[in-house]
Design an enzyme around this catalytic site. Structure first.
Site, PDB file in Angstrom:
ATOM      1  N   HIS A 132      35.561  40.260  43.835  1.00  0.00           N
ATOM      2  CA  HIS A 132      34.900  38.950  43.908  1.00  0.00           C
ATOM      3  C   HIS A 132      34.577  38.555  45.346  1.00  0.00           C
ATOM      4  O   HIS A 132      34.405  37.372  45.649  1.00  0.00           O
ATOM      5  CB  HIS A 132      35.764  37.875  43.228  1.00  0.00           C
ATOM      6  CG  HIS A 132      35.812  38.024  41.724  1.00  0.00           C
ATOM      7  ND1 HIS A 132      36.725  37.377  40.934  1.00  0.00           N
ATOM      8  CD2 HIS A 132      35.038  38.750  40.877  1.00  0.00           C
ATOM      9  CE1 HIS A 132      36.526  37.704  39.655  1.00  0.00           C
ATOM     10  NE2 HIS A 132      35.498  38.540  39.595  1.00  0.00           N
ATOM     11  N   ASP A 141      41.231  36.226  49.089  1.00  0.00           N
ATOM     12  CA  ASP A 141      41.988  35.721  50.245  1.00  0.00           C
ATOM     13  C   ASP A 141      42.287  36.772  51.313  1.00  0.00           C
ATOM     14  O   ASP A 141      42.756  36.440  52.404  1.00  0.00           O
ATOM     15  CB  ASP A 141      43.304  35.078  49.771  1.00  0.00           C
ATOM     16  CG  ASP A 141      44.132  35.999  48.871  1.00  0.00           C
ATOM     17  OD1 ASP A 141      44.202  37.210  49.148  1.00  0.00           O
ATOM     18  OD2 ASP A 141      44.722  35.492  47.888  1.00  0.00           O
TER      19      ASP A 141
HETATM   20  C1  BJW Z   1      51.526  34.632  37.997  1.00  0.00           C
HETATM   21  C2  BJW Z   1      52.242  34.022  39.059  1.00  0.00           C
HETATM   22  C3  BJW Z   1      53.225  34.793  39.711  1.00  0.00           C
HETATM   23  C4  BJW Z   1      50.816  32.600  38.309  1.00  0.00           C
HETATM   24  N1  BJW Z   1      53.434  36.059  39.292  1.00  0.00           N
HETATM   25  N2  BJW Z   1      51.777  35.877  37.594  1.00  0.00           N
HETATM   26  C5  BJW Z   1      30.592  33.900  28.200  1.00  0.00           C
HETATM   27  C6  BJW Z   1      31.427  34.854  27.643  1.00  0.00           C
HETATM   28  C7  BJW Z   1      31.904  35.946  28.397  1.00  0.00           C
HETATM   29  C8  BJW Z   1      31.558  36.082  29.736  1.00  0.00           C
HETATM   30  C9  BJW Z   1      30.715  35.129  30.277  1.00  0.00           C
HETATM   31  C10 BJW Z   1      30.249  34.055  29.511  1.00  0.00           C
HETATM   32  N3  BJW Z   1      29.459  33.293  30.312  1.00  0.00           N
HETATM   33  C11 BJW Z   1      29.434  33.837  31.540  1.00  0.00           C
HETATM   34  C12 BJW Z   1      30.196  34.960  31.530  1.00  0.00           C
HETATM   35  C13 BJW Z   1      30.470  35.848  32.684  1.00  0.00           C
HETATM   36  C14 BJW Z   1      31.437  35.193  33.661  1.00  0.00           C
HETATM   37  C15 BJW Z   1      32.740  34.863  32.949  1.00  0.00           C
HETATM   38  O1  BJW Z   1      33.562  35.726  32.684  1.00  0.00           O
HETATM   39  N4  BJW Z   1      32.985  33.609  32.642  1.00  0.00           N
HETATM   40  C16 BJW Z   1      34.182  33.220  31.878  1.00  0.00           C
HETATM   41  C17 BJW Z   1      34.853  32.053  32.555  1.00  0.00           C
HETATM   42  C18 BJW Z   1      33.782  32.982  30.459  1.00  0.00           C
HETATM   43  N5  BJW Z   1      31.643  36.173  34.697  1.00  0.00           N
HETATM   44  C19 BJW Z   1      30.790  36.274  35.690  1.00  0.00           C
HETATM   45  O2  BJW Z   1      29.859  35.514  35.825  1.00  0.00           O
HETATM   46  C20 BJW Z   1      31.021  37.418  36.650  1.00  0.00           C
HETATM   47  N6  BJW Z   1      29.796  38.133  36.816  1.00  0.00           N
HETATM   48  C21 BJW Z   1      29.257  38.753  35.788  1.00  0.00           C
HETATM   49  O3  BJW Z   1      29.830  38.848  34.730  1.00  0.00           O
HETATM   50  O4  BJW Z   1      28.000  39.271  36.014  1.00  0.00           O
HETATM   51  C22 BJW Z   1      27.274  39.686  34.853  1.00  0.00           C
HETATM   52  C23 BJW Z   1      27.044  38.511  33.888  1.00  0.00           C
HETATM   53  C24 BJW Z   1      26.589  37.297  34.363  1.00  0.00           C
HETATM   54  C25 BJW Z   1      26.365  36.223  33.478  1.00  0.00           C
HETATM   55  C26 BJW Z   1      26.614  36.374  32.123  1.00  0.00           C
HETATM   56  C27 BJW Z   1      27.100  37.597  31.654  1.00  0.00           C
HETATM   57  C28 BJW Z   1      27.304  38.668  32.554  1.00  0.00           C
HETATM   58  C29 BJW Z   1      31.419  36.900  38.019  1.00  0.00           C
HETATM   59  C30 BJW Z   1      32.720  36.190  37.979  1.00  0.00           C
HETATM   60  C31 BJW Z   1      33.014  35.571  39.303  1.00  0.00           C
HETATM   61  C32 BJW Z   1      34.317  34.784  39.212  1.00  0.00           C
HETATM   62  N7  BJW Z   1      34.408  33.985  40.300  1.00  0.00           N
HETATM   63  C33 BJW Z   1      35.674  33.271  40.535  1.00  0.00           C
HETATM   64  C34 BJW Z   1      35.454  32.495  41.829  1.00  0.00           C
HETATM   65  C35 BJW Z   1      35.339  33.483  42.989  1.00  0.00           C
HETATM   66  C36 BJW Z   1      35.246  32.816  44.279  1.00  0.00           C
HETATM   67  C37 BJW Z   1      36.349  31.827  44.468  1.00  0.00           C
HETATM   68  O5  BJW Z   1      37.542  32.196  44.468  1.00  0.00           O
HETATM   69  O6  BJW Z   1      36.026  30.665  44.610  1.00  0.00           O
HETATM   70  O7  BJW Z   1      36.758  34.194  40.675  1.00  0.00           O
HETATM   71  S1  BJW Z   1      36.215  32.250  39.198  1.00  0.00           S
HETATM   72  C38 BJW Z   1      37.915  32.540  39.400  1.00  0.00           C
HETATM   73  O8  BJW Z   1      38.434  33.223  38.228  1.00  0.00           O
HETATM   74  C39 BJW Z   1      38.033  33.526  40.558  1.00  0.00           C
HETATM   75  C40 BJW Z   1      39.076  34.467  40.036  1.00  0.00           C
HETATM   76  O9  BJW Z   1      38.992  35.695  40.722  1.00  0.00           O
HETATM   77  C41 BJW Z   1      38.765  34.567  38.580  1.00  0.00           C
HETATM   78  C42 BJW Z   1      39.886  35.080  37.743  1.00  0.00           C
HETATM   79  O10 BJW Z   1      40.967  34.221  37.700  1.00  0.00           O
HETATM   80  P1  BJW Z   1      42.454  34.785  37.799  1.00  0.00           P
HETATM   81  O11 BJW Z   1      42.593  35.530  39.057  1.00  0.00           O
HETATM   82  O12 BJW Z   1      42.812  35.483  36.562  1.00  0.00           O
HETATM   83  O13 BJW Z   1      43.282  33.427  37.995  1.00  0.00           O
HETATM   84  P2  BJW Z   1      43.846  32.414  36.881  1.00  0.00           P
HETATM   85  O14 BJW Z   1      44.210  31.164  37.578  1.00  0.00           O
HETATM   86  O15 BJW Z   1      42.942  32.307  35.737  1.00  0.00           O
HETATM   87  O16 BJW Z   1      45.174  33.130  36.369  1.00  0.00           O
HETATM   88  C43 BJW Z   1      46.305  33.282  37.205  1.00  0.00           C
HETATM   89  C44 BJW Z   1      47.348  34.042  36.391  1.00  0.00           C
HETATM   90  O17 BJW Z   1      48.465  34.303  37.227  1.00  0.00           O
HETATM   91  C45 BJW Z   1      47.881  33.261  35.182  1.00  0.00           C
HETATM   92  O18 BJW Z   1      47.895  34.134  34.061  1.00  0.00           O
HETATM   93  C46 BJW Z   1      49.320  32.881  35.579  1.00  0.00           C
HETATM   94  O19 BJW Z   1      50.195  32.853  34.455  1.00  0.00           O
HETATM   95  C47 BJW Z   1      49.670  34.007  36.525  1.00  0.00           C
HETATM   96  N8  BJW Z   1      50.658  33.716  37.574  1.00  0.00           N
HETATM   97  N9  BJW Z   1      51.780  32.757  39.211  1.00  0.00           N
HETATM   98  C48 BJW Z   1      52.714  36.566  38.247  1.00  0.00           C
HETATM   99  N10 BJW Z   1      53.948  34.297  40.726  1.00  0.00           N
END
Ligand code: BJW
Ligand code: ZN
Length: 306
Positions: free
Chosen positions: A142, A109
């Site tokens: 990201h 963002d």
């Molecule tokens: C508060 C609060 C307040 C609320 N105060 N706290 C199988 C096993 C393992 C890995 C993989 C798998 N299959 C594929 C993968 C790899 C994959 C992955 O990890 N997938 C998992 C879902 C399993 N990763 C990738 O593909 C990444 N690339 C990569 O690994 O390349 C090499 C590779 C490729 C393929 C296979 C293996 C290796 C790229 C990841 C890109 C993620 N993209 C997104 C979208 C980006 C664009 C967009 O925004 O649209 O990124 S997904 C989404 O999740 C976004 C976020 O950045 C990301 C993380 O989420 P985040 O930020 O943690 O948010 P939330 O909602 O999950 O959590 C919020 C937290 O805040 C919560 O804990 C609340 O409690 C807390 N909270 N209010 C403090 N006020």
């Protein structure tokens, strides 16, 4: 809090690993919690390169919707607290032994960068220093919601574009996206009417990192995480690789980990300090004690969105 401040004082290389919870207090939805984007919208249909190849119209509507929301929001107190650590004189005050501070954010963002620019201008830093410090201390792993990238790899043009709507055909579609969570209710926009590369006229795409794509500045992040002796893990569910692994790397090399999250479920086992609550409420005091720097423009808690 006292234990944390002692750790802060002796830390040399500090990394903050941030996620959507950092911006929740600004009114930007998270992904996985209540009201989270992936609870309403199907990530595989909207946030993968395959989805964009098969239906760029749907994907652009989703990101136009997200651009519209983010464009109306402002940084909150947690963004400003982290931004202040990027100012060398402030870092020295809270962590006298610190040689570096780096924010590695999963958020697209742009609010962390905006907060930093404001704080840096108030410290009368030159535009050149602001640009250098932004590059050195904030890593948007990201990508950026307001970056647009050419899909033709022989061109590869990337530019920052905050125009809203980014093209006439997307005007008003944000209301449909907001009301209808099923993508089959969204209109079909012809590729020629979607954003095009200003250099070569190929189809353009949002400059963000989708599932299955490599993250930005991997080598820099790896070296920052490897040398860190303190990780601040702020508002992330730590479910998405590779960010999910950073705190363990710091802990396994003997560093300290402090987690700031509203939910204690996300806190992995192992040695760490945890601050359970909204990061916008807790982080400024944890970092600055009674001397929290004033940030008149910070969004107040009642605009929060979790
Ligand atoms: C508060 C609060 C307040 C609320 N105060 N706290 C199988 C096993 C393992 C890995 C993989 C798998 N299959 C594929 C993968 C790899 C994959 C992955 O990890 N997938 C998992 C879902 C399993 N990763 C990738 O593909 C990444 N690339 C990569 O690994 O390349 C090499 C590779 C490729 C393929 C296979 C293996 C290796 C790229 C990841 C890109 C993620 N993209 C997104 C979208 C980006 C664009 C967009 O925004 O649209 O990124 S997904 C989404 O999740 C976004 C976020 O950045 C990301 C993380 O989420 P985040 O930020 O943690 O948010 P939330 O909602 O999950 O959590 C919020 C937290 O805040 C919560 O804990 C609340 O409690 C807390 N909270 N209010 C403090 N006020
Ligand atoms: Zn191009």
């Amino acid at each position: 809090m006292e234990a944390f401040q002692e750790i802060l004082k002796r830390s040399k290389n500090i990394v903050a690993i941030a996620g959507a919870g950092l911006s929740a207090g600004s009114g930007i939805p998270t992904f996985r919690g209540a009201g989270g984007l992936w609870r309403k919208y199907d990530a595989i249909s909207l946030a993968t390169p395959e989805a964009f190849r098969s239906d760029p119209s749907l994907v652009w509507q989703f990101y136009h919707y997200r651009r519209t929301i983010a464009g109306q929001k402002s940084p909150n107190a947690a963004h400003y607290a982290l931004a202040s650590l990027s100012i060398p004189s402030v870092l020295k005050r809270v962590a006298p032994n610190a040689e570096s501070f780096t924010l590695v954010t999963q958020n697209i963002d742009g609010l962390s960068t905006r907060a930093f620019r404001e704080v840096a201008q108030r410290h009368s830093l030159s535009e050149r220093d602001i640009d250098n410090l932004t590059r050195d201390t904030i890593i948007e792993m990201h990508g950026r919601l307001f970056d647009v990238l050419c899909t033709d790899s022989s061109c590869g043009h990337r530019e920052h574009n905050t125009t809203n709507p980014i093209c006439p055909a997307l005007a008003g579609t944000e209301e449909i996206t907001e009301r209808h969570h099923e993508i089959d209710e969204w209109p079909a926009i012809a590729p020629l009417d979607l954003p095009r590369c200003p250099k070569c006229d190929a189809l353009a795409r949002p400059g963000v990192v989708w599932f299955g794509e490599g993250i930005q500045r991997t080598y820099t992040i790896d070296s920052v995480v490897e040398k860190a002796d303190l990780a601040l893990v702020v508002g992330t569910s730590s479910t998405v690789y590779p960010a999910s692994g950073y705190q363990s790397i710091v802990a396994e090399s003997g560093g300290n980990v402090a987690v700031f999250n509203i939910d204690d479920d996300t806190i992995s086992s192992g040695r760490h300090l945890s601050f359970i609550g909204k990061c916008e409420d807790i982080l400024p005091t944890a970092l600055f004690g009674a001397d929290v720097p004033e940030h008149p423009k910070a969004v107040k808690g009642d605009e929060s969105c979790t």
